[in-house]
Every structure is written in C-alpha cells, then in structure tokens.
Design a protein around this motif. Sequence first.
Motif, mmCIF file in Angstrom:
data_model
loop_
_atom_site.group_PDB
_atom_site.id
_atom_site.type_symbol
_atom_site.label_atom_id
_atom_site.label_comp_id
_atom_site.label_asym_id
_atom_site.label_seq_id
_atom_site.Cartn_x
_atom_site.Cartn_y
_atom_site.Cartn_z
ATOM 1 N N GLU A 146 0.833 -1.208 0.000
ATOM 2 C CA GLU A 146 0.000 0.000 0.000
ATOM 3 C C GLU A 146 0.865 1.255 0.000
ATOM 4 O OE1 GLU A 146 -3.715 2.076 0.116
ATOM 5 O OE2 GLU A 146 -3.223 -0.032 -0.289
ATOM 6 N N ILE A 147 1.907 1.247 0.811
ATOM 7 C CA ILE A 147 2.833 2.385 0.867
ATOM 8 C C ILE A 147 3.470 2.618 -0.496
ATOM 9 C CG2 ILE A 147 5.102 3.102 1.754
ATOM 10 C CD1 ILE A 147 4.242 1.786 4.443
ATOM 11 N N THR A 148 3.953 1.555 -1.102
ATOM 12 C CA THR A 148 4.626 1.677 -2.396
ATOM 13 C C THR A 148 3.651 2.140 -3.473
ATOM 14 O OG1 THR A 148 6.224 -0.021 -1.769
ATOM 15 C CG2 THR A 148 5.989 0.436 -4.115
ATOM 16 N N GLY A 149 2.430 1.600 -3.459
ATOM 17 C CA GLY A 149 1.436 2.013 -4.443
ATOM 18 C C GLY A 149 1.120 3.497 -4.356
ATOM 19 N N LYS A 150 0.918 4.001 -3.138
ATOM 20 C CA LYS A 150 0.645 5.429 -2.951
ATOM 21 C C LYS A 150 1.829 6.269 -3.414
ATOM 22 C CE LYS A 150 -2.454 4.869 1.038
ATOM 23 N NZ LYS A 150 -2.573 5.061 2.512
ATOM 24 N N SER A 151 3.035 5.762 -3.188
ATOM 25 C CA SER A 151 4.238 6.488 -3.585
ATOM 26 C C SER A 151 4.351 6.572 -5.104
ATOM 27 C CB SER A 151 5.478 5.809 -2.986
ATOM 28 O OG SER A 151 5.390 5.776 -1.577
ATOM 29 N N PHE A 152 3.979 5.491 -5.794
ATOM 30 C CA PHE A 152 3.980 5.528 -7.255
ATOM 31 C C PHE A 152 2.961 6.557 -7.771
ATOM 32 C CE2 PHE A 152 6.556 1.713 -7.520
ATOM 33 C CZ PHE A 152 7.165 1.836 -8.764
ATOM 34 N N LEU A 153 1.803 6.598 -7.157
ATOM 35 C CA LEU A 153 0.775 7.546 -7.580
ATOM 36 C C LEU A 153 1.288 8.981 -7.475
ATOM 37 C CD1 LEU A 153 -2.055 8.466 -8.352
ATOM 38 C CD2 LEU A 153 -2.775 8.072 -5.987
ATOM 39 N N GLU A 154 1.879 9.320 -6.332
ATOM 40 C CA GLU A 154 2.396 10.675 -6.150
ATOM 41 C C GLU A 154 3.555 10.968 -7.101
ATOM 42 O OE1 GLU A 154 0.973 13.011 -4.363
ATOM 43 O OE2 GLU A 154 -0.575 11.519 -3.875
ATOM 44 N N THR A 155 4.354 9.954 -7.406
ATOM 45 C CA THR A 155 5.485 10.139 -8.312
ATOM 46 C C THR A 155 5.003 10.352 -9.750
ATOM 47 O OG1 THR A 155 6.854 8.762 -6.863
ATOM 48 C CG2 THR A 155 7.684 9.150 -9.081
ATOM 49 N N ALA A 212 14.480 10.595 -6.056
ATOM 50 C CA ALA A 212 14.294 11.294 -4.781
ATOM 51 C C ALA A 212 12.818 11.353 -4.387
ATOM 52 C CB ALA A 212 14.872 12.704 -4.886
ATOM 53 N N LYS A 213 11.953 11.547 -5.365
ATOM 54 C CA LYS A 213 10.521 11.669 -5.078
ATOM 55 C C LYS A 213 9.949 10.361 -4.545
ATOM 56 C CE LYS A 213 6.317 13.452 -5.236
ATOM 57 N NZ LYS A 213 5.878 14.431 -4.213
ATOM 58 N N ILE A 214 10.249 9.248 -5.194
ATOM 59 C CA ILE A 214 9.648 7.985 -4.745
ATOM 60 C C ILE A 214 10.269 7.531 -3.423
ATOM 61 C CG2 ILE A 214 11.145 6.319 -5.980
ATOM 62 C CD1 ILE A 214 8.300 4.955 -6.692
ATOM 63 N N CYS A 272 7.856 7.047 -0.168
ATOM 64 C CA CYS A 272 7.851 5.783 0.587
ATOM 65 C C CYS A 272 8.099 6.043 2.070
ATOM 66 C CB CYS A 272 8.905 4.820 0.035
ATOM 67 S SG CYS A 272 8.378 3.885 -1.427
ATOM 68 N N ARG A 273 9.060 6.890 2.369
ATOM 69 C CA ARG A 273 9.386 7.181 3.768
ATOM 70 C C ARG A 273 8.263 7.975 4.444
ATOM 71 N NH1 ARG A 273 15.383 6.946 4.769
ATOM 72 N NH2 ARG A 273 16.352 6.268 2.836
ATOM 73 N N ALA A 290 13.636 -0.608 -0.559
ATOM 74 C CA ALA A 290 14.110 -1.977 -0.384
ATOM 75 C C ALA A 290 15.319 -2.286 -1.258
ATOM 76 C CB ALA A 290 12.980 -2.958 -0.694
ATOM 77 N N TYR A 291 15.555 -1.476 -2.274
ATOM 78 C CA TYR A 291 16.675 -1.700 -3.193
ATOM 79 C C TYR A 291 16.891 -0.421 -3.994
ATOM 80 C CZ TYR A 291 12.621 -2.637 -6.201
ATOM 81 O OH TYR A 291 11.420 -2.557 -6.858
ATOM 82 N N VAL A 292 18.021 -0.337 -4.679
ATOM 83 C CA VAL A 292 18.287 0.819 -5.535
ATOM 84 C C VAL A 292 17.291 0.774 -6.696
ATOM 85 C CG1 VAL A 292 19.964 1.989 -6.999
ATOM 86 C CG2 VAL A 292 20.728 0.804 -4.921
ATOM 87 N N PRO A 293 16.480 1.808 -6.868
ATOM 88 C CA PRO A 293 15.420 1.730 -7.877
ATOM 89 C C PRO A 293 15.937 1.905 -9.293
ATOM 90 C CG PRO A 293 15.426 3.891 -6.881
ATOM 91 C CD PRO A 293 16.462 3.088 -6.138
ATOM 92 N N VAL A 294 15.201 1.332 -10.224
ATOM 93 C CA VAL A 294 15.409 1.600 -11.644
ATOM 94 C C VAL A 294 14.516 2.780 -11.997
ATOM 95 C CG1 VAL A 294 15.097 0.717 -13.988
ATOM 96 C CG2 VAL A 294 15.932 -0.809 -12.179
ATOM 97 N N VAL A 295 15.123 3.873 -12.465
ATOM 98 C CA VAL A 295 14.367 5.034 -12.948
ATOM 99 C C VAL A 295 14.864 5.299 -14.359
ATOM 100 C CG1 VAL A 295 13.721 7.438 -12.531
ATOM 101 C CG2 VAL A 295 14.215 5.927 -10.596
#
Length: 522
Positions: free
Chosen positions: A281-290, A305-307, A311-312, A320-325
């Motif tokens: 749920e946290i990650t999903g909300k973070s994707f929406l805001e991003t 930086a945004k995602i 998340c935080r 959980a890991y270095v993201p792919v952007v």
Amino acid sequence: MSKNSSIFFSSFLETLHLASWFKKWHRPYHTHAALTARRYGQPTFMTHPHLIKRSEITPGISSVEYELRRTHLLESLPTNSVAISLGYRTRYMSNKVFYPFHQNTDFFYLCGFNEPDAALILEKNNSPRGYKMTMFVLPENPELERWDGSRTGLNGAIDLFGADEAIESSKFVSKLKEIIKKYNKIYIDLPPKTSILSPEIAQKIFRLPGIPCLPSFFVSLFNTWRKSFDKIIQRSSLGPFTGLLSFQTKANEVISLSRLVQNLRTIKSDSEIKLMREAGEITGKSFLETMKFTNPGISERQIYAKIDYECRIHGAEYLAYVPVVAGGINALTLHYVKNDMPLREGDLLLVDAGGEYHGYVSDVTRTWPVNGKFSQAQRELYAAVLNVNKSCIKLCNEKQNISLNGIHDVSVRIMKEELLKLGFQLTDGEFDRILYPHHVGHYLGLDVHDTHNMDRSRRLKSRMVITIEPGIYVPINNSYPKKYQGLGIRIEDNVLIGETEPVVLSASAPKEIEEIEYYMKL
C-alpha cells in the motif's frame, strides 16, 4: 474437519503449548531493574511504544511467533542436531563510512535481532522448550555506544529475545568449536565475509579430512559452483540435494540450514501478510504521487528522490533496493540504476522500486508517459504487456496447481500472441533473448528475491507472496516494427496467493491506461 478448521485447531494447540512454555520459562521484562531506564540497539515496546506492542519483538511480529518459527525448525531436525545461524557485520562503503545496517534475513526470521556481529545457536534437546537457545551479541560498552549507538547487550538478549544463554560475540568461535563436538548433525551455511564467522575460520572448523583450507576467493568460487550443482541435482532423478553446505566429516555431518529456514519462510503468517499488505500500500501510494510529479525536463534523479521521499513519508523505513528510474531508451537496460538523465517529451518512464516496512519489502514496477499522455504506439504495446500481467495474476491461486515456472510459460505464450497481433515477426530464440529476457516473477518477503534457494518449479500454495512482472524491451533494430523501437515496458505487481483467488498487494499503484492519464492531469 474442514481445512480451515484444521488450521485453526492446529494454531490453537500451538498457542496452548507456547502459553504453557512461557508461563514456566519466560523471564518477565522487568527482571533487570534498569531494563526500562535504558535504550537498546533496536526499537522495543519500551522505547518505541508507537511502533511495537508489549507482546512483540519487532513491529507486527510477536515473541510467540518467533518462538513458533524456531520450534517448527527444530521439530524438522533429527535428534542429536544443532542449528547455527549467523548475523551480518557492519558493511562499509569506504574507510569509516558505513552502509545502513541490514541483517541476514534467515537469522532475522528466527529471532528478530537486528544488530551487527551476532549469532544464534539452537541445540535440540528434550527440555519442555525442545531446544536450548544461545545468542552471541555485542556486550554493552558505554564508550563505543557513545559513537555507534546503543546495544541491547547480554541481558537484553535474554530478557527481550528469549535466549537461554547470552555470550559475548568475541567468544563465538571458541564456543562453537566446543558445542559442535556434541552433535552428529550440524546445520549451518558457509558464511559471507560480512558475518561473525569468516569463511577462512569456517573452513578450518568444518573442512573435509585431508582438504586444506581455501582462501576466501576460492571459497566464493566453490560456493558459486555448488549452487549450480545443487540446481542440477534438483532437476535430476537423484532427488533434492542435502544443501549448499553438505558433506561428511569424521565426527559429524554438516548440512545447509538456509534451505530449511527458507522452506518455512515461503508460507506467510497472518502477521507477515499484514506487514506486506502495508508495504504494498505504501509503495502504491508512492507511485501515484510520483506519477503526478513527473514532467518533461526533470531528471531521473529527481524521480528517484521523489519515490524515496514518498515511501518514507508514508511509513517505510527506506527503499528496499536501488530503484530503476529509466527514461526512454534507458528502459532497455533491465538493471539501469544510474538514474542521471533528463526526462524527455514523448518518452516513457519505467520505474522499478519498493519500500521496506518493518523488514518486509515490496517490489513494484510501473511504466508511464513523461508528458502524461500515451502515444498510439506506446498505448498499443503497453496494452499488450498489461494483458499478460492481468492474465498471469488470475493464475495466482492454489486451485490452479501451478508453479512460477508454469506461469512464466503462460506469460511467454500470451506475450507472443500479443506481439504477433502488433506485427512483430518472431524468430526462434530471439523472443526470450532480446524481447522478454527475464522470468515473469519471483518470491517476495523479507528479501526482494526472497527464499532464493527455493526452486520456482514448486507448486504455489496459499499464503505465498510472489511478483508478476512481464515486460517487453524493443531495441532499435529494423527487425521490429519501427513505431515500437526503443520502447521498454514492464508492469510488476506483488501478489498474495489465495486458495481460490489472488490478492494484489500493490493494487494502489495505478496501471490502467485511463487511470494513469487521469492522475497525471491532477
């Protein structure tokens, strides 16, 4: 008796057993007078009552559940056995600059202790508990704690974590040599350099008769070979191999512990599922805001930086890991993590990221247009991948009697059908080597690629959590339709296996075309 009734009755009996054990053996939290007046090396219900209940060792996971995990492990071992689990040491980026500490997840699963330089020895016996639990931890040291932070110490290991005995970490090797002499079967894994037991010392203690100790490079090389050999054995008619570390010495047999612990880890408890729901749920909300934040001209680093921020701010400890952007053609690199290019008008943006929530992780990928509107070509290819994603998720239940490998085969078949409709000419070997070069999913839990020793050919069972992540990556090559060249699209969800229906833990992250375009207008 129905399956659900049987599960409830079994859980009820386990609770009674543990209640009886705790009443007789558990030490109350106030055993040491200074217990409530000091700090610890990790959150406790006394220092962080907003995170942890009195009955919990780590947020969301009770002392009873940790006890059950160890009990189930020891019940699976033969008599005259000992299990040894090793925590990690602090790892360094460079001289005196350390990485945030992250514990060995098998060790963490068994006891919840989240400090460096620790180890756990579980000796199977005939006591009411069924085993003796010895923890090796760093002792309290006011001078060092002034620099490095509080330590739980020996008393805390007993009072908070339920150890029968706690010993200073510096005495681990000598105590280990003493203990293993008593047992015929020793369950342990050859450690990485980042654990309390170095590979060189492990080789000295557990080496085969007549086999010299190997330098760490060769230990690493041997471990790599052994993993490959283990997979070959699993697929052969010889049956499952006894483990990554399995051989006979003159006195005892040394067997991999990890495979047994990870077998327990594959099926999630109610408490674990609750934590993973929250992580998703946290990650999903973070994707929406991003998505709403995305515009041409900002950089991949700003999206990172945004995602991370979202998340935080929504409750995760960190990513959980270095993201792919990956903007535009960068999405053709599966593990693109440079994240340093500007986002361009007309490109797609692929983001693979997930938050970690009290030890449990999410792993989600979404792809969306930088300018908020899919082009016709982007829309067509995205719809193809989305159809594969949704078709595979429907298979994620125990009733289907299918494995991750089985779902991957289905994803390949449907993806080929979708690409043929779009005018792709597919040749043998080209599809899975270039266009869709990765597996459709993996297990998920305390690790992103959770329970890595568990083969993806095992049938999926209720309460497993997996990812479903089909993708398509079209290089700039005239073998493929020109309008799709340079497009990389992946759609990844976290899915809880149900008995008859799946539960998508990452459902709050938009993935329908109309949904994405709507939110990006806001």
